[in-house]
Design a protein around this motif. Sequence first.
Motif, PDB file in Angstrom:
ATOM      1  N   THR A  15       0.640  -1.209  -0.123  1.00  0.00           N
ATOM      2  CA  THR A  15       0.010   0.021   0.144  1.00  0.00           C
ATOM      3  C   THR A  15       0.730   1.378   0.021  1.00  0.00           C
ATOM      4  O   THR A  15       0.669   2.333  -0.858  1.00  0.00           O
ATOM      5  N   ALA A  16       2.040   1.202   0.801  1.00  0.00           N
ATOM      6  CA  ALA A  16       2.838   2.355   0.879  1.00  0.00           C
ATOM      7  C   ALA A  16       3.634   2.672  -0.537  1.00  0.00           C
ATOM      8  O   ALA A  16       3.793   3.693  -0.843  1.00  0.00           O
ATOM      9  N   LEU A  17       4.133   1.497  -1.059  1.00  0.00           N
ATOM     10  CA  LEU A  17       4.493   1.396  -2.438  1.00  0.00           C
ATOM     11  C   LEU A  17       3.568   1.966  -3.460  1.00  0.00           C
ATOM     12  O   LEU A  17       4.048   2.964  -4.342  1.00  0.00           O
ATOM     13  N   VAL A  64      12.830  -0.732   3.077  1.00  0.00           N
ATOM     14  CA  VAL A  64      11.979  -0.331   2.115  1.00  0.00           C
ATOM     15  C   VAL A  64      10.794   0.567   2.727  1.00  0.00           C
ATOM     16  O   VAL A  64      10.372   1.621   2.172  1.00  0.00           O
ATOM     17  N   GLY A  65      10.416   0.018   3.859  1.00  0.00           N
ATOM     18  CA  GLY A  65       9.445   0.715   4.668  1.00  0.00           C
ATOM     19  C   GLY A  65      10.036   2.233   5.080  1.00  0.00           C
ATOM     20  O   GLY A  65       9.120   3.225   5.179  1.00  0.00           O
ATOM     21  N   ILE A  66      11.342   2.204   5.553  1.00  0.00           N
ATOM     22  CA  ILE A  66      11.884   3.425   5.876  1.00  0.00           C
ATOM     23  C   ILE A  66      11.917   4.528   4.647  1.00  0.00           C
ATOM     24  O   ILE A  66      11.531   5.615   5.124  1.00  0.00           O
ATOM     25  N   TRP A  67      12.274   4.095   3.413  1.00  0.00           N
ATOM     26  CA  TRP A  67      12.352   4.836   2.424  1.00  0.00           C
ATOM     27  C   TRP A  67      10.863   5.443   2.046  1.00  0.00           C
ATOM     28  O   TRP A  67      10.469   6.621   1.844  1.00  0.00           O
ATOM     29  N   ALA A  68       9.756   4.364   1.903  1.00  0.00           N
ATOM     30  CA  ALA A  68       8.612   4.825   1.735  1.00  0.00           C
ATOM     31  C   ALA A  68       7.966   5.862   2.451  1.00  0.00           C
ATOM     32  O   ALA A  68       7.229   6.830   2.033  1.00  0.00           O
ATOM     33  N   ALA A  69       8.069   5.759   3.857  1.00  0.00           N
ATOM     34  CA  ALA A  69       7.745   6.860   4.806  1.00  0.00           C
ATOM     35  C   ALA A  69       8.148   8.272   4.524  1.00  0.00           C
ATOM     36  O   ALA A  69       7.750   9.061   4.541  1.00  0.00           O
ATOM     37  N   SER A 251      14.382   0.822  16.341  1.00  0.00           N
ATOM     38  CA  SER A 251      13.490   0.139  15.365  1.00  0.00           C
ATOM     39  C   SER A 251      12.319   1.078  15.373  1.00  0.00           C
ATOM     40  O   SER A 251      12.207   1.972  15.963  1.00  0.00           O
ATOM     41  N   GLY A 252      11.689   0.939  14.180  1.00  0.00           N
ATOM     42  CA  GLY A 252      10.800   1.768  13.816  1.00  0.00           C
ATOM     43  C   GLY A 252       9.428   0.862  13.243  1.00  0.00           C
ATOM     44  O   GLY A 252       9.435  -0.328  12.800  1.00  0.00           O
ATOM     45  N   ALA A 253       8.360   1.849  13.361  1.00  0.00           N
ATOM     46  CA  ALA A 253       6.995   1.030  12.975  1.00  0.00           C
ATOM     47  C   ALA A 253       7.016   0.890  11.381  1.00  0.00           C
ATOM     48  O   ALA A 253       6.353  -0.159  11.018  1.00  0.00           O
ATOM     49  N   GLU A 254       7.657   1.703  10.783  1.00  0.00           N
ATOM     50  CA  GLU A 254       7.651   1.281   9.097  1.00  0.00           C
ATOM     51  C   GLU A 254       8.731   0.131   8.687  1.00  0.00           C
ATOM     52  O   GLU A 254       8.916  -0.251   7.346  1.00  0.00           O
TER      53      GLU A 254
END
Length: 589
Positions: A15-17, A64-69, A251-254
């Motif tokens: 979804t983020a992507l 990838v999640g860090i980048w998307a956020a 750590s992070g949520a994304e």
Amino acid sequence: MIAELWRSERSWRLTALLTVVNACAGREEATGPLAPIDETWSLLVEAFRAHPDVTEDVLSRPQVGIWAAHTLARLEESSPTGPEPLWADVGYLHSLVAAIAVRAGVPFELDVPVRGGTAVLPTVGAATFPPGTTRARVRAADGRATLMAGDVTVPVGARDGWHPSITVTVDRHDVPLRVELLDRDTYRALRGPSQPRTIDRAEVSHWRRLLGDAWDVLVREQPDRARSIAQSFRMLAPEPAEERFRQHSASGAEAFGGMLVSVPDDAVQLAATLVHETQHHKLHALTHLLTLTLDDPSVRYYAPWRDDPRPVAGLLQGAYAFAGIAGFWRIHRRHASPTDAPLAHVEFALWRRQTHLVLRTLAGCGRLTEHGERFVATLVSEVEGYLGESVPVAERAAADAIADDHWAMWRSHNLRLSEPVAAGLSAAWRRGREPVIPPAEGGSDPPRAIVEPGRIWFDGRAVLTRYRHGAAAEFAALRADPARVGRQVAGATGADLDLVGGDPEAAALGYLDELARDPTSVHGWVGLGLAHSDPGGPVARALLGRPELVLTVARREGAADPLALAAWIGRALTDDDVREAGPAGWSVT
């Protein structure tokens, strides 16, 4: 359970992507000199059809999640600003797609960004280019891939200029752990892009050894927990070592499955860190599915593992993480060697007490949803089961001293009285009248919370306590040469060394000397409370239970006689005035 969370996180990630791709539509500045986003997406679809498992593997990586956020935040700005052009961030998608296509064996040509002299193909490796290079072309055909910029060509797998992805695999008793060590990836950190940090062979070997030893501890002692970690943990971003007993991790949520970790002191510390951050991973993923808290940004709470006041969601995150930490030490202390057992007992006693305190706060705060109430009730039941377990007297006393110290330091730094209350307290001291004590929290005109930036070293005495119980020879060396204590343990003093070393009289004299030089020294006031000869008397009661009251007067009036000032406050305090942190919290000023 971890498999279910991964399925949910896959949906979240896709979804983020898709949101990033849609946000780039019709915006030339989003891709700049790189290929348009629809061409890049077409290559991704082709690679997915050729090798779906590779595509899933790359897109599931925490970075990838860090980048998307980060990129979505920039795309949502009306005029994106930053040290790099927008297309350099959006272009990480091109790097991801190029990496997938290389691994899938799909022929292609695609430009990717170069940042900090490095072009990254996530999970494949990175190529080094001269300073000032902004993009490189990736070309793949006939099973070979090459990166080119200007007159520099770097084949994938070359000896010079190419740096393969670093993967560490350890296996103990048929429970394998496979982790990628990130050093050059742009999104290795948790808060956006970062510069590459080269890991040499010696550091890789050190991490491989530490992970192997930590994994041995977990698999032997807590196999169910180890299997949970193995299923969720995929990426580690190494950071330089911090001071002993002050390891940093995050750590992070994304970034499900990813951790940023400084080099640990030893394998046991790393094992505890793996437990800690995996707890965060699980709760972050759960909060993508369920709403557990009703956040109110105007109210903050005490968290014994942080130096700043925390919102309710942060309090819950910490409670879950440290419930895991308490559980880890509960079991490890039974397996630890006679040399290591004392510190394990201290850590267990400390974190069961602190976690139970926070869970009671959460249970009564009124800011949990129905799901949150069920979640906290389960944790309360688990942690309350730890409270009846025996801990040696000396180790339990050390844990209690650490807890009392942090609570008093936290109140001193983070709570401020209203001006009318502060003025009335100062006037009463000047005129020799009895003080009027404001409520500790809630009620009429309680203190308010402030958020001070920066690290203030609340834990100097706690670190020395860990030296005493976990590194006795080093603690003895510090006692023999107290002049270097501040260099070895930032924020600690010779008085702290006396206190932890069992000489409270010498410590009290040291703290009084510190207050003579600086009557507003929080460190000195709290230390004086810890060292006082009457632990239950008015001086200790004031300085450990309501130090913000003493500090208020000292800041306004000075403190010619610290003991007299503390005793004046302490004699007026009731049990309700010095209770532990409760569910009301503090309004933020």
